[in-house]
Write a protein that holds these residues in place. Structure first.
Motif, short mmCIF file in Angstrom:
data_model
loop_
_atom_site.label_atom_id
_atom_site.label_comp_id
_atom_site.label_asym_id
_atom_site.label_seq_id
_atom_site.Cartn_x
_atom_site.Cartn_y
_atom_site.Cartn_z
N LEU A 116 0.81 -1.21 0.00
CA LEU A 116 0.00 0.00 0.00
C LEU A 116 0.85 1.27 0.00
O LEU A 116 0.55 2.23 -0.72
N GLY A 117 1.92 1.28 0.76
CA GLY A 117 2.78 2.46 0.84
C GLY A 117 3.54 2.75 -0.44
O GLY A 117 4.06 3.85 -0.62
N ARG A 118 3.59 1.82 -1.34
CA ARG A 118 4.32 2.02 -2.61
C ARG A 118 3.45 2.66 -3.68
O ARG A 118 3.93 2.97 -4.76
N ILE A 119 2.17 2.86 -3.38
CA ILE A 119 1.26 3.50 -4.33
C ILE A 119 1.19 4.98 -3.95
O ILE A 119 0.70 5.33 -2.88
N PRO A 120 1.66 5.87 -4.82
CA PRO A 120 1.80 7.27 -4.44
C PRO A 120 0.50 8.08 -4.44
O PRO A 120 0.42 9.12 -3.80
N VAL A 121 -0.54 7.61 -5.10
CA VAL A 121 -1.77 8.38 -5.26
C VAL A 121 -2.85 7.81 -4.34
O VAL A 121 -3.05 6.59 -4.29
N LEU A 122 -3.56 8.69 -3.64
CA LEU A 122 -4.59 8.25 -2.71
C LEU A 122 -5.66 7.43 -3.42
O LEU A 122 -6.11 6.40 -2.90
N PHE A 123 -6.08 7.85 -4.61
CA PHE A 123 -7.08 7.10 -5.36
C PHE A 123 -6.59 5.67 -5.63
O PHE A 123 -7.35 4.72 -5.50
N GLY A 124 -5.34 5.52 -5.98
CA GLY A 124 -4.76 4.20 -6.22
C GLY A 124 -4.74 3.36 -4.96
O GLY A 124 -5.01 2.16 -5.00
N VAL A 133 -6.81 3.64 -2.37
CA VAL A 133 -8.19 3.25 -2.06
C VAL A 133 -8.63 2.13 -2.99
O VAL A 133 -9.23 1.14 -2.56
N ALA A 134 -8.30 2.26 -4.28
CA ALA A 134 -8.67 1.21 -5.24
C ALA A 134 -7.99 -0.10 -4.89
O ALA A 134 -8.61 -1.18 -4.98
N TRP A 135 -6.73 -0.06 -4.47
CA TRP A 135 -5.99 -1.27 -4.10
C TRP A 135 -6.61 -1.95 -2.89
O TRP A 135 -6.76 -3.17 -2.85
N VAL A 136 -6.99 -1.17 -1.88
CA VAL A 136 -7.64 -1.73 -0.69
C VAL A 136 -8.99 -2.34 -1.06
O VAL A 136 -9.33 -3.45 -0.61
N LEU A 137 -9.76 -1.63 -1.89
CA LEU A 137 -11.06 -2.17 -2.31
C LEU A 137 -10.90 -3.46 -3.11
O LEU A 137 -11.69 -4.40 -2.95
N LEU A 138 -9.88 -3.51 -3.95
CA LEU A 138 -9.62 -4.72 -4.71
C LEU A 138 -9.25 -5.88 -3.77
O LEU A 138 -9.73 -7.01 -3.93
N GLY A 139 -8.42 -5.60 -2.78
CA GLY A 139 -8.06 -6.62 -1.79
C GLY A 139 -9.27 -7.09 -1.00
O GLY A 139 -9.45 -8.30 -0.78
N LEU A 140 -10.12 -6.16 -0.60
CA LEU A 140 -11.34 -6.53 0.12
C LEU A 140 -12.27 -7.37 -0.75
O LEU A 140 -12.90 -8.32 -0.28
N ALA A 141 -12.35 -7.02 -2.03
CA ALA A 141 -13.17 -7.81 -2.95
C ALA A 141 -12.62 -9.23 -3.08
O ALA A 141 -13.39 -10.20 -3.13
#
Length: 131
Positions: free
Chosen positions: A97-105, A107-115
């Protein structure tokens, strides 16, 4: 249950993809936290389109074959494997998560993981008892 055969010109590409995915699957057998089954499922699908002999070879492997047979028969995953898969997704998402520089990215990464966790825990059948 093999997929329909591909045109002759695409078969080498399906074979190459099958071997690459199979390699990732074998890596997943030894690396903790790196799933192997999904790569073998994809490799079997690619081999079925490229050359059924390689699909049969993969299905005959002692460790991989039963996993693929369970998947194809819709038997699901053992409860312990589902827990490991969900935990692996959570760890992978949190470590990257810390390697993704954009907040939108992020959030999308967390949502993808939760999915992914939701899908594994709620949609994939839980196999009870011995395989």
């Amino acid at each position: 249950m093999s997929a329909p055969r591909s045109p002759t010109r695409l078969r080498p590409l399906w074979l190459a993809l099958g071997f690459a995915l199979c390699g990732l699957g074998f890596v997943g057998l030894w690396l903790p936290g790196f799933p192997g089954t999904v790569w073998f499922v994809l490799a079997a699908a690619a081999f079925s389109r490229g050359d059924p002999r390689w699909e049969a070879w993969l299905l005959a492997r002692p460790v991989v074959g039963p996993m693929l047979a369970d998947y194809r028969a819709g038997r699901g995953m053992p409860l312990r494997a589902k827990g490991v898969a969900a935990l692996s997704i959570a760890v992978a998402v949190s470590l990257s998560l810390g390697r993704i520089p954009v907040l939108f990215g992020q959030v999308a990464w967390v949502l993808l993981g939760l999915a992914g966790i939701w899908y594994v825990t709620r949609r994939v059948p839980t196999r009870r008892g011995p395989p």
